[in-house]
Scaffold this motif. Structure first.
Motif, PDB file in Angstrom:
ATOM      1  N   LEU A   1       0.686  -1.292  -0.023  1.00 45.51           N
ATOM      2  CA  LEU A   1      -0.069  -0.046  -0.091  1.00 45.51           C
ATOM      3  C   LEU A   1       0.957   1.100  -0.073  1.00 45.51           C
ATOM      4  CD1 LEU A   1      -2.794  -1.205   2.612  1.00 45.51           C
ATOM      5  CD2 LEU A   1      -2.974  -1.066  -0.045  1.00 45.51           C
ATOM      6  N   LEU A   2       0.543   2.118  -1.000  1.00 43.94           N
ATOM      7  CA  LEU A   2       1.297   3.366  -1.233  1.00 43.94           C
ATOM      8  C   LEU A   2       0.677   4.655  -0.359  1.00 43.94           C
ATOM      9  CD1 LEU A   2       2.120   3.073  -4.840  1.00 43.94           C
ATOM     10  CD2 LEU A   2       3.464   2.017  -2.969  1.00 43.94           C
ATOM     11  N   THR A   3       1.773   5.427   0.121  1.00 43.19           N
ATOM     12  CA  THR A   3       1.643   6.671   0.704  1.00 43.19           C
ATOM     13  C   THR A   3       2.215   7.795   0.091  1.00 43.19           C
ATOM     14  OG1 THR A   3       1.169   7.826   2.771  1.00 43.19           O
ATOM     15  CG2 THR A   3       3.207   6.579   2.585  1.00 43.19           C
ATOM     16  N   ARG A   4       2.102   9.328   0.496  1.00 40.55           N
ATOM     17  CA  ARG A   4       2.873  10.227   0.090  1.00 40.55           C
ATOM     18  C   ARG A   4       3.930  10.872   1.175  1.00 40.55           C
ATOM     19  NH1 ARG A   4       2.934  13.083  -4.585  1.00 40.55           N
ATOM     20  NH2 ARG A   4       0.897  12.110  -5.211  1.00 40.55           N
ATOM     21  N   TRP A   5       5.107  10.690   0.981  1.00 42.28           N
ATOM     22  CA  TRP A   5       6.119  11.453   1.703  1.00 42.28           C
ATOM     23  C   TRP A   5       7.011  12.374   1.008  1.00 42.28           C
ATOM     24  CZ3 TRP A   5       7.628  12.054   6.556  1.00 42.28           C
ATOM     25  CH2 TRP A   5       9.062  12.269   6.791  1.00 42.28           C
ATOM     26  N   LYS A   6       6.811  13.665   1.416  1.00 40.65           N
ATOM     27  CA  LYS A   6       7.235  14.657   0.971  1.00 40.65           C
ATOM     28  C   LYS A   6       7.174  14.682  -0.736  1.00 40.65           C
ATOM     29  CE  LYS A   6      10.972  15.282   4.355  1.00 40.65           C
ATOM     30  NZ  LYS A   6      12.459  15.535   4.837  1.00 40.65           N
ATOM     31  N   ASN A   7       6.220  14.652  -0.975  1.00 36.98           N
ATOM     32  CA  ASN A   7       5.763  14.697  -2.562  1.00 36.98           C
ATOM     33  C   ASN A   7       6.304  13.678  -3.402  1.00 36.98           C
ATOM     34  OD1 ASN A   7       4.452  17.311  -2.196  1.00 36.98           O
ATOM     35  ND2 ASN A   7       6.480  18.372  -2.407  1.00 36.98           N
ATOM     36  N   ASP A   8       6.797  12.398  -2.816  1.00 36.58           N
ATOM     37  CA  ASP A   8       7.005  11.304  -3.318  1.00 36.58           C
ATOM     38  C   ASP A   8       5.932  10.162  -2.971  1.00 36.58           C
ATOM     39  OD1 ASP A   8       9.345  12.284  -4.748  1.00 36.58           O
ATOM     40  OD2 ASP A   8      10.633  11.974  -2.937  1.00 36.58           O
ATOM     41  N   VAL A   9       5.753   9.379  -3.957  1.00 39.42           N
ATOM     42  CA  VAL A   9       5.025   8.098  -3.658  1.00 39.42           C
ATOM     43  C   VAL A   9       6.019   6.983  -3.164  1.00 39.42           C
ATOM     44  CG1 VAL A   9       3.066   6.343  -4.606  1.00 39.42           C
ATOM     45  CG2 VAL A   9       3.359   8.929  -5.224  1.00 39.42           C
ATOM     46  N   CYS A  10       5.248   6.444  -1.953  1.00 40.59           N
ATOM     47  CA  CYS A  10       6.445   5.387  -1.103  1.00 40.59           C
ATOM     48  C   CYS A  10       5.466   4.427  -0.675  1.00 40.59           C
ATOM     49  CB  CYS A  10       6.924   6.137  -0.368  1.00 40.59           C
ATOM     50  SG  CYS A  10       8.040   7.585  -0.741  1.00 40.59           S
TER      51      CYS A  10
END
Length: 793
Positions: A495-504
């Motif tokens: 499952l992906l999330t957003r960290w500092k404008n990146d998808v991680c």
């Protein structure tokens, strides 16, 4: 003679006499002789007639008045006689006859008659009592009375137990109102809690002590098919505690208690948006009490379920509760605690719903906090090097220009102006892709070279890392195949999330294989490049995907942070973190959320003291307030903070456990460089150097280990019951012998200062001052800071 009278002039008098006779139930002889006989008392009619003829000049009006008085006297006279004579009007209504009226019986005779009648009735009852029917009725009456007496006595004992459970303190629970009152020994109320607020008010509870017995004094109330409440009591030499345990008996029942904040000042919680000291200055909507990002959420990255009151009351909520918190919002001056499963972030609805918290009381808030520290907090080993030397951070100074060359220039600039090397903290931008844990070859073509240069200059290098691996990282595919990421429950897809404008994706440290894989990669970086330590960031619950699934699920997603920081603590002796949940025992500095380069009290300079005091109270000793001048520039074209703001910020930071700078003082003029060196000298002489054969800071740290006393302390720690000290948010103490009062407003060259009771040496003017009062308009030049040293008695 008739009453209509042949007495012409005596008509009025005679009419009165006739009227009186009718009133008293008697008749009179209508003759003048009889009339005069009544008027003359003992005279005979003949005598009265003679007198009448002799005194025919007497006014008839006088006779009439006299007759009225006479009637009044005769009335009282006749009532007092045992027997009396009266005149009765005959049937012909023209003649009168004397008759004797029987006298009233004496009082003794009437009493005798009453006694005889009572004796007769008693005798009749006794005779009737010999019948079986009567005896049966009497037995029933006796049994009924006994039952009523037993129930009343039992209720009295029950109420007595509920009214007084504590030794010294008291707790009162009103079943109908559903209110817990916590009282001092003198009966003064120190806390009121409205409980069971989601249970319909018309639903009544019943006592369940016999069904669910527990050791010691307790209260047990159950609302059928809704919820069950237990309140248990424990006592130590330091404090008395009440354990409140709610259990939901229905899937639709929500558990909610609201604690009144009136008549006291409250502290705690952790990083909160628009933070206030005390907490009365903020208001929060009901929301999940989990860690987040202050840029997007109301709660920050460091939270604890702990509150402390100026009335000597502490509240601790258990960690595995799906807790929602509202403060001064749904109910003014109330802290509301609510447990419920409602989608993100509390998904584990298969668990039984509970709301468990503990209320403890002591003589004052410092005493009860010490008791809570021994009961619920773990101590950390403190690295003295973070106190002794500064941390130089690449962000925000080099946030957008971080390269191997700029890093070398930056380090040279620090050393050229005579400032100590200390630690050099490189932001997460050192990686090519966030999370791959490899130096970006475009920015660092020769990492060993620059790291060797920094080490030779005396710097210890810290790298910022996090548990996110973003798309494009070289290890992403392999980590997916090995199920190292937080995923969905069924398909095991990351499952992906957003960290500092990146998808991680997020490394699932609740799984042993994932944790070991993550740990090994960090150790590889440390070993291969000679890295001295790390700053662990990220991992807050609000960054989780909406339908996250950990390998080891718990009710509270913040438990992920505890495991994440446990792993972090094993990587290095030099450690920093910017997140926290039940991680006070981790030997690391704790960095505040980024502060803006402003003066304001929400995220700027004024917000630092309340935030540091709060985290110190929550058990985090080494608080890093962030970079001097702010971590976030308010304008995109700004490269350095305002000069005055920088100087005032530096004066505050010099007394903090950790000093961090990003913009070096050498970027300003000579005045700023001198001010910075002066503050470093003050820090060395007043905090780090020996005082009475012991280094002051070491004595303060020992107090932390012994009693949980923060390194940076609120003024009320020195005077817990001082109302002025309880509300001051612009001053602080380092230990018990040093008070700092920095200027926090733009353009100001003076401020009001409060000193707790005692004698204090004014280090700015070299005078002695008596505490327990305010110093108004205290002059503080731009290059100076106000601080005071305790004078020993």
């Amino acid at each position: 003679m008739k009453c209509s009278s042949h007495f012409g002039d005596f008509f009025e008098s005679y009419r009165i006499l006739c009227f009186a006779g009718r009133i008293y139930g008697t008749s009179t002889n209508g003759s003048t002789d009889d009339l005069l006989f009544l008027e003359s008392g003992n005279q005979t009619p003949e005598q009265i007639h003679t007198n009448l003829n002799a005194n025919n000049s007497v006014s008839l009006r006088a006779h009439s008045k006299y007759l009225r008085q006479l009637l009044h006297q005769q009335h009282h006279h006749l009532l007092g006689r045992k027997s009396r004579n009266s005149l009765r009007l005959n049937l012909d209504e023209s003649t009168w006859t004397k008759q004797e009226v029987a006298a009233k019986p004496p009082a003794t005779a009437k009493l005798r008659q009453n006694l005889q009648a009572g004796a007769a009735r008693v005798s009749a009852v006794v005779q009737k009592g010999k019948t079986p029917e009567f005896r049966f009725r009497m037995v029933l009456i006796f049994l009924f009375g006994s039952i009523i007496g037993l129930v009343t006595f039992t209720w009295y004992l029950y109420q007595r137990q509920m009214m007084q459970l504590a030794f010294g303190d008291k707790i009162r629970f009103h079943e109908t109102l559903r209110i817990i009152h916590l009282l001092k020994a003198d009966g003064q109320e120190i806390l009121k809690v409205d409980v069971g607020m989601r249970i319909p008010p018309e639903l009544k509870s019943f006592d369940c002590q016999l069904l669910y017995p527990t050791r010691g004094p307790n209260i047990c109330q159950e609302w059928k098919y809704r919820a069950r409440l237990h309140i248990n009591y424990s006592h130590t030499e330091v404090m008395s505690c009440y354990q409140v345990h709610w259990e939901s008996l229905s899937p639709t029942t929500t558990l909610r208690d609201c604690i009144s904040l009136k008549n006291a000042h409250w502290y705690g919680m952790g990083e909160v948006k628009n933070i206030s000291w005390p907490l009365s200055g903020i208001a929060e909507e009901p929301q999940p009490f989990v860690t987040g990002d202050l840029e997007q959420n109301d709660y920050g990255a460091i939270l604890e379920r702990y509150w402390l009151s100026s009335e000597g009351v502490a509240i601790m909520v258990e960690p595995d509760i799906p807790l929602y918190v509202s403060l001064n919002k749904t109910r003014r001056d109330h802290l509301c605690l609510e447990a419920k499963f409602e989608n993100f972030p509390y998904h584990d609805s298969n668990s039984d719903l509970h709301l468990d918290y503990t209320i403890c009381t002591g003589s004052d808030m410092r005493q009860v906090h010490k008791g809570m520290w021994d009961k619920d907090f773990k101590r950390a080993n403190i690295s003295m090097e973070f106190l002794e030397v500064p941390i130089w951070a690449t962000a925000p100074k080099l946030e957008y220009s971080l390269t191997q060359e700029s890093l070398q220039t930056y380090s040279n600039h620090i050393m050229d102006h005579g400032f100590p090397a200390g630690f050099l903290l490189i932001d997460t931008k050192w990686q090519e892709v966030e999370g791959d844990l490899t130096f970006n070859p475009h920015l660092f073509p020769n990492p060993p070279e620059i790291l060797s240069i920094l080490h030779n200059k005396g710097f210890k290098v810290l790298l910022a890392v996090h548990p996110y691996i973003c798309l494009g990282a070289s290890v992403f595919t392999n980590a997916t195949d090995e199920h190292y990421f937080v995923s969905d429950k069924k398909r095991q897809v990351p499952l992906l999330t957003r960290w500092k404008n990146d998808v991680c994706a997020i490394v699932d440290v609740t799984r042993n294989t994932s944790e070991q894989w993550f740990y090994d990669r960090i150790i590889d970086v440390k070993t291969n490049h000679g890295i001295d330590g790390f700053l662990f960031v990220g991992g807050q619950s609000t960054f989780l995907p909406p339908y996250y699934y950990f390998y080891s699920m718990t009710v509270n997603p913040d438990n992920f942070l505890s495991l994440y920081l446990k792993l972090a603590s094993q990587t290095s002796n030099y450690l920093g973190v910017s997140v926290g949940f039940q991680s006070q025992h981790i030997s690391a500095f704790v960095r505040l959320a980024p502060r803006t380069s402003t003066w304001d009290a929400s995220t700027g300079l004024k917000s630092i003291i309340p935030a540091v005091l709060t985290l110190g109270l929550l058990g985090y000793p080494l608080v890093n307030p962030g970079s001097v001048g702010g971590d976030v520039f308010v304008s995109s074209n700004t490269t350095m903070p305002d000069k005055e703001l920088y100087i005032r910020w530096l004066q505050l930071a010099a007394f903090m456990p950790v000093v961090q700078l990003s913009v070096p003082p050498g970027d300003y003029d000579l005045d700023v460089i001198k001010a910075a060196k002066f503050m470093f000298k003050v820090r060395t002489e007043r905090i780090l150097q020996p005082k009475q054969s012991n280094e002051y800071i070491k004595r303060v740290i020992n107090e932390y280990h012994e009693s949980g006393a923060p390194i940076v302390r609120p003024l009320w720690w020195l005077a817990p019951k001082d109302p002025n000290a309880q509300i001051i948010d612009s001053q602080f103490a380092v230990g018990n012998d040093l008070i700092v009062a920095p200027v926090l407003e733009e353009g100001k060259r003076s401020r009001d200062v409060y000193l707790p009771p005692g004698r204090w040496r004014d280090e700015l003017f070299g005078t002695s001052r008596l505490g327990g009062k305010w110093i108004y308009n205290y002059s503080v030049p731009l290059d100076k800071v106000a601080y005071f040293i305790k004078i020993e008695d």
